[in-house]
Design a protein around this motif. Structure first.
Motif, PDB file in Angstrom:
ATOM      1  N   PHE A 239       0.823  -1.206   0.000  1.00  0.00           N
ATOM      2  CA  PHE A 239       0.000   0.000   0.000  1.00  0.00           C
ATOM      3  C   PHE A 239       0.860   1.261   0.000  1.00  0.00           C
ATOM      4  CE2 PHE A 239       0.892  -0.684   4.444  1.00  0.00           C
ATOM      5  CZ  PHE A 239       1.015   0.591   4.971  1.00  0.00           C
ATOM      6  N   LEU A 240       2.113   1.183   0.528  1.00  0.00           N
ATOM      7  CA  LEU A 240       2.998   2.343   0.488  1.00  0.00           C
ATOM      8  C   LEU A 240       3.339   2.733  -0.943  1.00  0.00           C
ATOM      9  CD1 LEU A 240       5.483   1.609   3.408  1.00  0.00           C
ATOM     10  CD2 LEU A 240       3.589   3.229   3.375  1.00  0.00           C
TER      11      LEU A 240
ATOM     12  N   GLY B 270       9.902   8.221  -8.660  1.00  0.00           N
ATOM     13  CA  GLY B 270       8.887   7.172  -8.493  1.00  0.00           C
ATOM     14  C   GLY B 270       9.385   5.809  -8.916  1.00  0.00           C
ATOM     15  N   LEU B 271      10.135   5.750 -10.045  1.00  0.00           N
ATOM     16  CA  LEU B 271      10.652   4.468 -10.510  1.00  0.00           C
ATOM     17  C   LEU B 271      11.672   3.881  -9.548  1.00  0.00           C
ATOM     18  CD1 LEU B 271      11.033   5.172 -14.347  1.00  0.00           C
ATOM     19  CD2 LEU B 271       9.233   3.868 -13.192  1.00  0.00           C
ATOM     20  N   MET B 272      12.397   4.745  -8.869  1.00  0.00           N
ATOM     21  CA  MET B 272      13.382   4.240  -7.902  1.00  0.00           C
ATOM     22  C   MET B 272      12.712   3.493  -6.755  1.00  0.00           C
ATOM     23  SD  MET B 272      16.100   7.428  -7.687  1.00  0.00           S
ATOM     24  CE  MET B 272      17.090   6.575  -6.454  1.00  0.00           C
ATOM     25  N   GLY B 273      11.465   3.819  -6.489  1.00  0.00           N
ATOM     26  CA  GLY B 273      10.756   3.112  -5.413  1.00  0.00           C
ATOM     27  C   GLY B 273      10.358   1.700  -5.772  1.00  0.00           C
ATOM     28  N   LEU B 274      10.499   1.339  -7.069  1.00  0.00           N
ATOM     29  CA  LEU B 274      10.142  -0.022  -7.473  1.00  0.00           C
ATOM     30  C   LEU B 274      11.227  -1.039  -7.132  1.00  0.00           C
ATOM     31  CD1 LEU B 274       8.558   0.690 -10.977  1.00  0.00           C
ATOM     32  CD2 LEU B 274       7.413   0.422  -8.759  1.00  0.00           C
TER      33      LEU B 274
ATOM     34  N   VAL C 231      11.836   9.194   3.833  1.00  0.00           N
ATOM     35  CA  VAL C 231      12.014   8.597   5.162  1.00  0.00           C
ATOM     36  C   VAL C 231      11.411   7.201   5.207  1.00  0.00           C
ATOM     37  CG1 VAL C 231      11.394   8.822   7.605  1.00  0.00           C
ATOM     38  CG2 VAL C 231      12.125  10.828   6.312  1.00  0.00           C
ATOM     39  N   THR C 232      10.280   7.020   4.571  1.00  0.00           N
ATOM     40  CA  THR C 232       9.646   5.690   4.543  1.00  0.00           C
ATOM     41  C   THR C 232      10.550   4.684   3.845  1.00  0.00           C
ATOM     42  OG1 THR C 232       7.456   6.718   4.492  1.00  0.00           O
ATOM     43  CG2 THR C 232       7.620   4.415   3.806  1.00  0.00           C
ATOM     44  N   ARG C 233      11.123   5.070   2.712  1.00  0.00           N
ATOM     45  CA  ARG C 233      12.015   4.153   2.001  1.00  0.00           C
ATOM     46  C   ARG C 233      13.286   3.878   2.818  1.00  0.00           C
ATOM     47  NH1 ARG C 233      11.895   6.587  -4.197  1.00  0.00           N
ATOM     48  NH2 ARG C 233       9.680   6.189  -4.635  1.00  0.00           N
ATOM     49  N   SER C 234      13.797   4.917   3.495  1.00  0.00           N
ATOM     50  CA  SER C 234      15.010   4.701   4.290  1.00  0.00           C
ATOM     51  C   SER C 234      14.777   3.692   5.408  1.00  0.00           C
ATOM     52  CB  SER C 234      15.491   6.029   4.879  1.00  0.00           C
ATOM     53  OG  SER C 234      14.601   6.496   5.883  1.00  0.00           O
ATOM     54  N   CYS C 235      13.564   3.649   5.937  1.00  0.00           N
ATOM     55  CA  CYS C 235      13.256   2.665   6.983  1.00  0.00           C
ATOM     56  C   CYS C 235      13.294   1.243   6.446  1.00  0.00           C
ATOM     57  CB  CYS C 235      11.880   2.958   7.593  1.00  0.00           C
ATOM     58  SG  CYS C 235      11.819   4.482   8.565  1.00  0.00           S
TER      59      CYS C 235
END
Length: 409
Positions: free
Chosen positions: A14-15, A55-59, A102-106
């Motif tokens: 969901f993130l 955005g693509l980096m979050g994949l 911050v969410t991704r760093s966690c």
């Protein structure tokens, strides 16, 4: 090392959806003409490309190399800074991109790395806010109003970063606890299966020992009676009839043991007799089988529990069975004594003996050894060809009495 986090194995799907929604709003704000001229988007293509790359980096989030994690996070911060400086109206949305950061760093760093990324996010946010402060009109009233608004916004944003950090730490800790619990449960199931398999194997060995010690003893005595009857059938038929009668009794007993093997194995083999009485019965059976009456010297000064008397009875029974089958002895002695701490059993015969290096794999000897070791005792065999055999058993009594007294308390 774990594999990189991708859309297929993302722990919190969901993130990703929330990131895409927020980035979509940011991209639309860059495309739509601004209603106020003072917030134009100077480099629309650059802003949109930055948002798309972000955005693509979050994949695919790195999980292995620490240096690659740092480079990855630095590139994310660089893209957010570009959006904040050249995004025009999109720059109003850029602070929320730090929440995504911050969410991704966690998900990729440990607690120290998460704190560093959170602090950097707040610092870059203040720098961008300071740049906007320089562009407002020079009127003191306007500056004071903007300063008050910026201070409140900075406090709120800082608290938001802390809230996201604490929330993600809590969620990740709970997820890690569930995974560890699942792993522990899986190991527990494996251990349970091993214990069950081991218990089944031990129960099979116990049943094999019981059958060998009870039914095997009766069948051995039956065979000896029949052999003696066959030898005496021609010369002394009346005496042979006596051996046949005894063989019939043993056959009936063996049949009863087969029919009631389960209940017989669970019941007490001494049949409410004392150990001395049970040993006397075994000695009588040997005298009937081979005509040799064992010399028994029993001196029990300490009380012996049933968990010890039963194995001792089985060891003596197996020893007498081996003597009847293989020894050809004319003299057998049995010594059973106890002290305050130990029980000693010595069984000796003057038979033909055997070579310890070649005849120690029999089930009977292994059964006696296993029973002794199960009680924490020591088992020794002394034998050479033509020099008889001596079995020595030593079992501790003190530890078991202490265990019982502790349990009673």
């Amino acid at each position: 090392m774990s594999r990189p986090i991708s859309i297929f194995n993302h722990p919190f799907r969901f993130l990703l959806y929330l990131e895409w929604i927020l980035l979509s709003f940011a991209a639309l704000s860059a495309l739509i003409p601004p209603p106020f001229r003072r917030l134009p988007t100077r480099f629309t293509e650059l802003t949109i490309c930055s948002l798309i790359i972000f955005g693509l980096m979050g994949l695919r989030l790195p999980q292995r190399n620490q240096t690659f994690k740092i480079i990855y996070t630095g590139l994310e911060i660089f893209l957010i800074v570009i959006t904040s400086f050249f995004g025009g109206i999109t720059s109003r949305i850029f602070p929320f991109l730090y929440l995504i950061l911050v969410t991704r760093s966690c998900l990729i760093f440990q607690i120290k790395g998460r704190l560093v990324v959170t602090a950097l996010s707040f610092i870059f946010f203040l720098l961008a806010l300071r740049r906007r402060f320089d562009r407002i009109p020079s009127s003191p009233t306007e500056q004071e109003r903007f300063l008050f608004f910026s201070f409140n916004f900075a406090v709120m944003f800082g608290l938001s970063l802390i809230f996201v950090l604490l929330l993600m730490n809590t969620v990740l800790s709970e997820r890690k606890s569930r995974e560890e619990l699942a792993i522990a449960n899986d190991k527990l199931r494996q251990y349970a299966l091993r214990i069950e398999s081991q218990a089944t194997l031990e129960e099979r060995n116990r049943i094999a020992r019981e059958i060998h010690d009870s039914l095997g003893h009766s069948l051995t005595a039956l065979n000896l009676q029949l052999e003696t009857a066959l030898k005496l059938w021609q010369s002394q038929p009346e005496k042979a009839q006596t051996f046949l009668t005894r063989a019939k009794e043993l056959g009936s007993k063996s049949l009863q043991d087969v029919r009631h093997s389960v209940s017989a194995m669970r019941s007490h083999p001494l049949q409410e007799q004392s150990l001395e009485q049970a040993i006397a019965g075994l000695a009588e059976n040997m005298q009937r089988a081979i005509g040799v009456s064992p010399i028994c010297k029993i001196d029990l000064v300490s009380l012996i529990s049933s968990e010890i008397t039963t194995p001792i009875y089985r060891i003596i029974q197996e020893s007498f069975t081996n003597i009847c089958k293989h020894s050809q002895a004319t003299e057998v002695t049995l010594e059973l004594t106890t002290t305050n701490t130990n029980l000693y059993l010595i069984i000796k015969d003057n038979g033909k003996g055997f070579d310890l290096g070649q005849n120690t794999t029999g089930f009977g000897l292994k059964s006696m050894r296993d029973r002794t070791l199960a009680l924490g005792g020591k088992f020794h065999i002394n034998s050479t060809p033509e020099n008889g055999c001596q079995i020595i058993v030593e079992i501790p009594l003190m530890s078991r009495s202490n265990d019982k007294s502790t349990a009673s308390r």
